[in-house]
Design a protein around this motif. Structure first.
Motif, PDB file in Angstrom:
ATOM      1  N   ASP A 274       0.859  -1.178   0.000  1.00 30.52           N
ATOM      2  CA  ASP A 274       0.000   0.000   0.000  1.00 30.52           C
ATOM      3  C   ASP A 274       0.897   1.231   0.000  1.00 30.52           C
ATOM      4  OD1 ASP A 274      -1.748   2.077   0.423  1.00 30.52           O
ATOM      5  OD2 ASP A 274      -2.727   1.195   2.175  1.00 30.52           O
ATOM      6  N   LYS A 275       0.980   1.926  -1.128  1.00 26.66           N
ATOM      7  CA  LYS A 275       1.905   3.045  -1.272  1.00 26.66           C
ATOM      8  C   LYS A 275       1.548   4.231  -0.378  1.00 26.66           C
ATOM      9  CE  LYS A 275       3.828   0.558  -4.417  1.00 26.66           C
ATOM     10  NZ  LYS A 275       5.034  -0.239  -4.064  1.00 26.66           N
ATOM     11  N   THR A 276       0.330   4.245   0.164  1.00 24.86           N
ATOM     12  CA  THR A 276      -0.067   5.362   1.037  1.00 24.86           C
ATOM     13  C   THR A 276       0.398   5.154   2.469  1.00 24.86           C
ATOM     14  OG1 THR A 276      -2.223   4.364   1.608  1.00 24.86           O
ATOM     15  CG2 THR A 276      -2.119   5.712  -0.393  1.00 24.86           C
ATOM     16  N   ARG A 277       0.922   3.967   2.772  1.00 31.57           N
ATOM     17  CA  ARG A 277       1.361   3.667   4.136  1.00 31.57           C
ATOM     18  C   ARG A 277       2.876   3.526   4.181  1.00 31.57           C
ATOM     19  NH1 ARG A 277      -1.704  -1.607   5.398  1.00 31.57           N
ATOM     20  NH2 ARG A 277      -0.497  -1.486   7.317  1.00 31.57           N
ATOM     21  N   LYS A 278       3.521   4.391   4.932  1.00 39.66           N
ATOM     22  CA  LYS A 278       4.979   4.413   5.031  1.00 39.66           C
ATOM     23  C   LYS A 278       5.477   3.233   5.868  1.00 39.66           C
ATOM     24  CE  LYS A 278       8.727   7.510   6.463  1.00 39.66           C
ATOM     25  NZ  LYS A 278       9.032   8.828   7.093  1.00 39.66           N
ATOM     26  N   LEU A 279       6.492   2.542   5.369  1.00 36.91           N
ATOM     27  CA  LEU A 279       7.077   1.427   6.110  1.00 36.91           C
ATOM     28  C   LEU A 279       7.966   1.946   7.231  1.00 36.91           C
ATOM     29  CD1 LEU A 279       8.171  -1.240   3.454  1.00 36.91           C
ATOM     30  CD2 LEU A 279       6.207  -1.301   4.991  1.00 36.91           C
ATOM     31  N   GLU A 280       7.819   1.340   8.397  1.00 33.55           N
ATOM     32  CA  GLU A 280       8.663   1.676   9.546  1.00 33.55           C
ATOM     33  C   GLU A 280       9.140   0.382  10.190  1.00 33.55           C
ATOM     34  OE1 GLU A 280       9.653   4.564  10.337  1.00 33.55           O
ATOM     35  OE2 GLU A 280       8.252   5.978   9.410  1.00 33.55           O
ATOM     36  N   LEU A 281      10.440   0.119  10.143  1.00 34.63           N
ATOM     37  CA  LEU A 281      11.032  -1.036  10.812  1.00 34.63           C
ATOM     38  C   LEU A 281      12.070  -0.551  11.811  1.00 34.63           C
ATOM     39  CD1 LEU A 281       9.693  -2.577   8.398  1.00 34.63           C
ATOM     40  CD2 LEU A 281      11.602  -4.177   8.538  1.00 34.63           C
ATOM     41  N   PRO A 282      12.228  -1.254  12.925  1.00 40.04           N
ATOM     42  CA  PRO A 282      13.157  -0.792  13.959  1.00 40.04           C
ATOM     43  C   PRO A 282      14.614  -1.105  13.637  1.00 40.04           C
ATOM     44  CG  PRO A 282      12.170  -2.865  14.620  1.00 40.04           C
ATOM     45  CD  PRO A 282      11.496  -2.477  13.327  1.00 40.04           C
ATOM     46  N   ARG A 288      20.027  -3.055  10.691  1.00 43.07           N
ATOM     47  CA  ARG A 288      20.187  -1.660  10.336  1.00 43.07           C
ATOM     48  C   ARG A 288      19.200  -1.320   9.229  1.00 43.07           C
ATOM     49  NH1 ARG A 288      22.570  -2.108  14.422  1.00 43.07           N
ATOM     50  NH2 ARG A 288      24.653  -1.330  14.968  1.00 43.07           N
ATOM     51  N   VAL A 289      18.574  -0.142   9.320  1.00 46.01           N
ATOM     52  CA  VAL A 289      17.527   0.247   8.384  1.00 46.01           C
ATOM     53  C   VAL A 289      17.883   1.570   7.736  1.00 46.01           C
ATOM     54  CG1 VAL A 289      15.063   0.768   8.125  1.00 46.01           C
ATOM     55  CG2 VAL A 289      15.799  -0.943   9.797  1.00 46.01           C
ATOM     56  N   ALA A 290      17.811   1.619   6.398  1.00 44.76           N
ATOM     57  CA  ALA A 290      18.067   2.849   5.645  1.00 44.76           C
ATOM     58  C   ALA A 290      16.917   3.067   4.673  1.00 44.76           C
ATOM     59  CB  ALA A 290      19.387   2.752   4.887  1.00 44.76           C
ATOM     60  N   GLY A 308      22.910  -0.184  18.288  1.00 44.94           N
ATOM     61  CA  GLY A 308      21.644  -0.131  17.568  1.00 44.94           C
ATOM     62  C   GLY A 308      20.470   0.178  18.469  1.00 44.94           C
ATOM     63  N   ASN A 309      20.496  -0.314  19.688  1.00 47.11           N
ATOM     64  CA  ASN A 309      19.394  -0.127  20.636  1.00 47.11           C
ATOM     65  C   ASN A 309      19.893   0.498  21.931  1.00 47.11           C
ATOM     66  OD1 ASN A 309      17.783  -1.591  18.799  1.00 47.11           O
ATOM     67  ND2 ASN A 309      16.558  -2.369  20.470  1.00 47.11           N
ATOM     68  N   ARG A 432      25.510  -5.133  24.461  1.00 46.06           N
ATOM     69  CA  ARG A 432      24.648  -5.125  23.280  1.00 46.06           C
ATOM     70  C   ARG A 432      23.515  -6.135  23.428  1.00 46.06           C
ATOM     71  NH1 ARG A 432      29.550  -6.401  19.530  1.00 46.06           N
ATOM     72  NH2 ARG A 432      30.417  -5.135  21.203  1.00 46.06           N
ATOM     73  N   TRP A 433      22.508  -5.973  22.571  1.00 43.56           N
ATOM     74  CA  TRP A 433      21.387  -6.914  22.528  1.00 43.56           C
ATOM     75  C   TRP A 433      21.686  -8.006  21.507  1.00 43.56           C
ATOM     76  CZ3 TRP A 433      17.435  -6.743  25.930  1.00 43.56           C
ATOM     77  CH2 TRP A 433      17.216  -5.559  26.612  1.00 43.56           C
ATOM     78  N   GLN A 434      21.526  -9.244  21.930  1.00 43.13           N
ATOM     79  CA  GLN A 434      21.792 -10.392  21.062  1.00 43.13           C
ATOM     80  C   GLN A 434      20.570 -11.285  21.014  1.00 43.13           C
ATOM     81  OE1 GLN A 434      25.505 -12.387  21.800  1.00 43.13           O
ATOM     82  NE2 GLN A 434      24.870 -14.272  20.748  1.00 43.13           N
ATOM     83  N   SER A 435      20.208 -11.766  19.821  1.00 44.21           N
ATOM     84  CA  SER A 435      18.977 -12.540  19.636  1.00 44.21           C
ATOM     85  C   SER A 435      19.204 -14.044  19.772  1.00 44.21           C
ATOM     86  CB  SER A 435      18.366 -12.238  18.271  1.00 44.21           C
ATOM     87  OG  SER A 435      17.870 -10.921  18.229  1.00 44.21           O
ATOM     88  N   PHE A 436      18.160 -14.710  20.278  1.00 45.14           N
ATOM     89  CA  PHE A 436      18.157 -16.158  20.458  1.00 45.14           C
ATOM     90  C   PHE A 436      16.788 -16.686  20.019  1.00 45.14           C
ATOM     91  CE2 PHE A 436      21.088 -14.284  23.416  1.00 45.14           C
ATOM     92  CZ  PHE A 436      22.219 -15.101  23.373  1.00 45.14           C
ATOM     93  N   ASP A 437      16.785 -17.782  19.289  1.00 51.39           N
ATOM     94  CA  ASP A 437      15.545 -18.356  18.763  1.00 51.39           C
ATOM     95  C   ASP A 437      15.462 -19.828  19.148  1.00 51.39           C
ATOM     96  OD1 ASP A 437      13.357 -19.222  17.352  1.00 51.39           O
ATOM     97  OD2 ASP A 437      13.878 -18.185  15.502  1.00 51.39           O
ATOM     98  N   ALA A 438      14.598 -20.126  20.120  1.00 50.55           N
ATOM     99  CA  ALA A 438      14.455 -21.501  20.591  1.00 50.55           C
ATOM    100  C   ALA A 438      13.531 -22.321  19.716  1.00 50.55           C
ATOM    101  CB  ALA A 438      13.934 -21.503  22.035  1.00 50.55           C
TER     102      ALA A 438
END
Length: 479
Positions: A274-282, A288-290, A308-309, A432-438
């Protein structure tokens, strides 16, 4: 695969209650709930005057499918106010696949005394009452003063009991329109609404009658149209039809992602459907987001880099209604799972592996279970893995958050090379924040974060806003 995101959006729909000018001592309305024209449930609104107070109860009963698995969702909110609209108390209850959550609150001046019950465990706390916030009767009385003349605009601060937060709702009164309803065509007034839900602004359109009763409401849900239509009880409670939400939330990859790239890093170019809705990712310590016009470039590394956080806050270490990290069973399990570990990263890796094996009944039939419930039942999908892992980490003093997003898989539900809605954990390790996926085989660059929270399902609005509105245009390995 997160049913609770659907509940969060449906709860936002509850900000639009029926509003009657000539309110009788007891009024009841029914609505049929449809998704893309397929009936998925009903909504009932009941207003009663009791001993000088007004009690308004809204019950939403829907059934959705996730990958062919049916999930029943029932939410009931009951609020009590004085005759002049002063907030007094509320009770919010939700049941997903038989798992019930109850939040009760009593407004005392500028504070709310809250008692939450999740999976049989109680938690009490006091939170501030948002200044100027109103409940249903208060909003009704304000609406009566403002009227429905075309062109009228105003804002309300509507308190949402399920999320314990106030939502700003902007309204614009339009002209009369001819609207088709199950009972026939009617002339109704169009009302456009913008709900400033944190991380997920929602726009909805309602049509009201001369008594201000909402007769029809339309709002988006994962790129589809959710519709509520006033009708009689028999119509509202007619048999439901199958509607699979998960299919529309899948994100197709343009090609298969190589194992080496997943272990190293990937750069994604994403655009909104939907081009009317701006994408926002953290931005995170792994993501990293550009921005490049309407597109965004998301670069994900399998290993985190500091900066980053923001650093953790006290709430990232504390127990809550969904992450019962102070429960004796959670504490004992964490100690058992981390025997021999000497550092926090070793502890989290051992917990990640332990939870992966501990939850031995992996299925999509669990709606949304807390950490303590999952410890007892040992069943669930990615959300149950994430909440248990986050709670175990906090019990050892490690700050954790629950991340919602998308994860790559080579096949799911008959689809190849797709990203599916997913949840995992990020923990503060060193600086730093590090991710884990169980739930999967650990974190890799195939994980795209949409938001993070404390495990409370009502806080994951950002994921709902983005799911169904993503197009993956390209993906490439990073050096």
């Amino acid at each position: 695969m997160r049913s609770y995101l659907i509940v969060a959006l449906l709860a936002a729909a509850g900000l639009t209650h029926t509003v009657s000018v000539q309110a009788a001592p007891r009024e009841e309305t029914w609505m049929s709930v449809t998704l893309e024209g397929r009936k998925i449930g009903s909504m009932n609104n009941l207003r009663e005057e009791r001993d000088g107070s007004v009690v308004t109860t809204q019950t939403l009963d829907v059934r959705i499918d996730r990958g062919g698995i049916g999930i029943g969702i029932v939410t009931t909110e009951s609020v009590t106010e004085s005759a002049d609209g002063k907030p007094l108390s509320f009770r919010s209850a939700s049941k997903l696949s038989g798992i019930e959550t109850v939040t009760q609150g009593k407004i005392d001046g500028d504070a709310i005394k809250v008692v939450s019950q999740v999976g049989g465990a109680n938690q009490e706390k006091t939170v501030p009452w948002p200044k100027g916030a109103l409940l249903v009767e208060g909003l009704r009385l304000v609406a009566l003063k403002r009227g429905i003349a075309p062109g009228t605009t105003y804002k309300d601060l509507a308190f949402q009991p399920s999320g314990l937060q106030a939502i700003e709702v902007s309204k614009r009164i339009g002209r009369r329109e001819s609207v088709d309803l199950p009972g026939g065509r009617r002339e109704l007034v169009r009302v456009e609404q913008d709900m400033a839900v944190p991380g997920m602004p929602i726009s909805a359109v309602s049509w009201i009658d001369e008594k201000y009763n909402v007769q029809k409401m339309v709002m988006p849900l994962l790129g589809m149209k959710l519709e509520m239509l006033a009708c009689d009880k028999a119509c509202a409670q007619a048999p439901n039809q199958s509607a699979d939400l998960l299919t529309n939330a899948l994100l197709k990859a343009p090609r298969a992602l190589e194992p080496d790239a997943l272990k190293s890093g990937l750069r994604y170019t994403l655009a909104p459907r939907d081009k009317t809705r701006k994408l926002e990712l953290p931005t995170t310590d792994e993501q990293r987001v550009a921005r490049n016009g309407e597109r965004i470039e998301v670069t994900i590394a399998a290993k985190p880099a500091a900066g980053g956080n923001a650093k953790p806050v006290a709430a990232d270490r504390a127990p809550n209604a969904w992450l019962q990290s102070d429960a004796p069973e959670i504490v004992a399990l964490a100690k058992t799972a981390t025997q021999g570990a000497k550092t926090d990263v070793e502890r989290m890796r051992q917990l990640e592996s332990y939870v992966r094996g501990y939850i031995d009944d992996k299925n999509l039939s669990v709606g949304y279970a807390s950490a303590l419930e999952t410890l007892k039942t040992r069943e669930g999908d990615c959300t149950e893995h994430a909440l248990l892992l986050a709670a175990l980490g906090r019990s050892l003093g490690i700050p954790t958050r629950v991340v919602d997003g998308l994860a790559y898989t080579s096949s799911f539900g008959g689809a190849d090379r797709v990203f599916v809605p997913h949840a995992w954990v990020t923990a503060w390790i060193g600086d730093r924040w590090q991710s884990f996926d169980a739930a999967l085989n650990g974190f890799d660059a195939g994980h795209i974060a949409l938001g993070a929270g404390d495990g409370d399902p009502w806080r994951f609005y950002a994921g709902v806003s983005t799911l169904g509105n993503l197009e993956l245009q390209s993906v490439e390995a990073t050096p």
